[in-house]
Design a protein around this motif. Sequence first.
Motif, PDB file in Angstrom:
ATOM      1  N   VAL A 287       0.935  -1.043   0.358  1.00 60.39           N
ATOM      2  CA  VAL A 287       0.375  -0.136  -0.124  1.00 60.39           C
ATOM      3  C   VAL A 287       1.011   1.475  -0.452  1.00 60.39           C
ATOM      4  O   VAL A 287       1.939   1.463   0.711  1.00 60.39           O
ATOM      5  N   LYS A 288      -0.005   2.201  -0.329  1.00 54.68           N
ATOM      6  CA  LYS A 288       0.863   3.651  -0.605  1.00 54.68           C
ATOM      7  C   LYS A 288       2.029   3.700   0.390  1.00 54.68           C
ATOM      8  O   LYS A 288       2.918   4.494   1.016  1.00 54.68           O
ATOM      9  N   SER A 289       0.938   4.127   1.599  1.00 59.17           N
ATOM     10  CA  SER A 289       1.711   4.422   2.720  1.00 59.17           C
ATOM     11  C   SER A 289       2.879   3.379   3.055  1.00 59.17           C
ATOM     12  O   SER A 289       3.158   3.742   4.382  1.00 59.17           O
ATOM     13  N   LYS A 290       2.747   2.330   3.094  1.00 59.36           N
ATOM     14  CA  LYS A 290       3.895   1.740   3.605  1.00 59.36           C
ATOM     15  C   LYS A 290       5.561   1.277   3.007  1.00 59.36           C
ATOM     16  O   LYS A 290       6.156   0.424   2.435  1.00 59.36           O
ATOM     17  N   ILE A 291       5.346   2.068   1.599  1.00 60.02           N
ATOM     18  CA  ILE A 291       6.203   1.938  -0.062  1.00 60.02           C
ATOM     19  C   ILE A 291       7.653   2.287   0.671  1.00 60.02           C
ATOM     20  O   ILE A 291       8.547   2.086   0.981  1.00 60.02           O
ATOM     21  N   ARG A 292       7.864   3.784   1.362  1.00 63.06           N
ATOM     22  CA  ARG A 292       8.953   4.399   2.283  1.00 63.06           C
ATOM     23  C   ARG A 292       9.263   3.669   2.708  1.00 63.06           C
ATOM     24  O   ARG A 292      11.222   3.234   2.825  1.00 63.06           O
ATOM     25  N   PRO A 293       8.601   3.414   3.800  1.00 58.91           N
ATOM     26  CA  PRO A 293       9.505   2.068   4.870  1.00 58.91           C
ATOM     27  C   PRO A 293      10.030   0.547   4.647  1.00 58.91           C
ATOM     28  O   PRO A 293      10.382   0.480   4.613  1.00 58.91           O
ATOM     29  N   LEU A 294       9.048   0.224   3.334  1.00 55.62           N
ATOM     30  CA  LEU A 294       9.567  -1.281   2.613  1.00 55.62           C
ATOM     31  C   LEU A 294      11.115  -0.800   1.793  1.00 55.62           C
ATOM     32  O   LEU A 294      11.642  -0.988   1.636  1.00 55.62           O
TER      33      LEU A 294
END
Length: 628
Positions: A287-294
């Motif tokens: 999901v978009k909100s988890k891409i940076r932490p990924l």
Amino acid sequence: AGVPIHILAHVRDGTADPADPGHIVGYHRLTRHVASYGQLPRPFDGQGHAFMGDVVDGQVPISVNVPDHLFNLLQVVQVPTAGRLEQLLQADPALQVVGPFAAGDPDVTATVVRGVIVVPSEYVRMFLTAGMRPRDAYLALSAIIQQRNHEVACEPLLDWLRVAMTRRGADAAPRTAIAPLQAPMYAPPEVHQVYLAYRTAVAHRDLPLLSPAGQQQGAHLIATGLTTLVQEQRLARQEAAEQRVAKEANKTPASYYGVLLERLMRWAQVHAEADLPPIHEAIANTVKSKIRPLLQKAVEDCLFNNNHSDDFPVSTAMATKVVELNWHTTLPDDFTCGLNIFAVGALDDETVEYQRQLNRQADLLLANQGTAPLDDLASVTTSKTDITLPHSFAQLRYLTQRMHALWSTLLGPLHPLTMQYQDLHMQLVRREKFLETVEPTDRTQRHLVPALVGRWVQLRTNHWLQAQAKSPLPVPVMQFSVLFDQMALMEPWEPRFPSRYLAPPPTQHGPPSVATTQGSTISTITPVTMAAPIASTPRSTAVRSPAYAEVFQKFKAMGIRTSLLRERLKEKRIEIPKNAHGDELCLAWHVIGMCNTSCKRSTTHGPLAAADEAALLEWCKTNYTLSA
């Protein structure tokens, strides 16, 4: 472990100038044709063949004949030891071959190798697109082999490369040098067609999708995938709430990147979506909100696996560039555009922590996007990436580490561009003393040399990204080592530096010091401190050890920040060695060779006693790592 199927050969034209070192070329999928029972004899029966080059646009690579005599043992050669060879290479950055040496010379060993050498599959890709000079091949391979602790298994490979760099006489080529391997031509033509069919079958056995049957299967899978996509869209219209969950799962890079997938596959130099690095499938299913932490987790894992510092906070702005494939730019003078060595964040601890706080706020706001105020969301997610200009080669090394981790994540660890950044980091470590003596043509820009090196790399990376995005065929990545050759030969090498980034930064106190230039934030960096000093505090200056012990060079090359190492040692309750006076040794001074005047352990800044040096070396072999 099976039969070796990849080899390296030292290729050199027999009519070449004596000073020409030749090239190390990789040949893969070595096979010997065995006649089937009942078949008439053919001229290629019992002969060895291998592929030369990589698969390009679905075409089977060229096959060459590999004579049996290349695997025979050669006559003994007197070659320098690994330590002696490194000293010779460091003393002369332009040196390509060494010797000849005689038996009894100091630091010389008698070595016997074969005409060609078997190479592990994980390293052969370095030699597929283009050959490498023996010097470059030795430096690149030895650094990677040391990082992966493969020295024992790969000792014959490194011995062979040292022989490839050693003349057997004053005007004689190294003993490993051979003429380029040739593609055979069998007569009559019907027999040659049978030979080509045999080699094609070998390629199709390893890469089924190159065959017509494999392509039909791939087309069937694509058609099936498109049908499934249509069904999912229909379900989305019927039950929007339920489909939102299904839409976030089991995606492919094709469904995520859409028409931009072709650009991504060209950059990655792959012909099938399944061959893309795994991060892209993970992005598609996140999901978009988890891409940076990924992305944060992926680059930190890469830094950790290479024993590098893991303080690389990936900003939301950088994550947006990555997923939107805004990797290159038509405005290379604007460092805020594209992925480049100046746009991977600040280096000082205060600004790094500040960026981590912004990241936490952005992650929280994106996770609650439906209820978060729009102005708060924009303040932490749409700001442009900080621009960092290195003022020392130590800072440039850290930026290079980050770029290597980023390209390793996005393109794969063995991609030619990734390998060039890995080689660049190694060269910055090995040539540190030489680089400190480099004078630019305009001597008023002496303080800009590290930034000018970064600019040189930034321009060539952006140029390659532009060229590869337009070409369906693999575009060779320029060898970054060319820059150091130009420096050594005192040829003009300095690129034009954008004037907007040359203005002196303002002095500030408090939070991270930044200077705003046309909407971009520029982190102000000095060689030793990042925050503005308080007037009453003496300014700390960098100091280089005049008696650095070269035995610690291999640990220095790891690029580990001693502050992070000390944190790990504190967690593991591992003590740092002390001198005869009971003072804890400064790892930065003795292992890296440089520290600063405000160091709490400055009383140990000086030559070590022989016993203390030996004890520290043994300690480093076990504890100088960020691994658990």
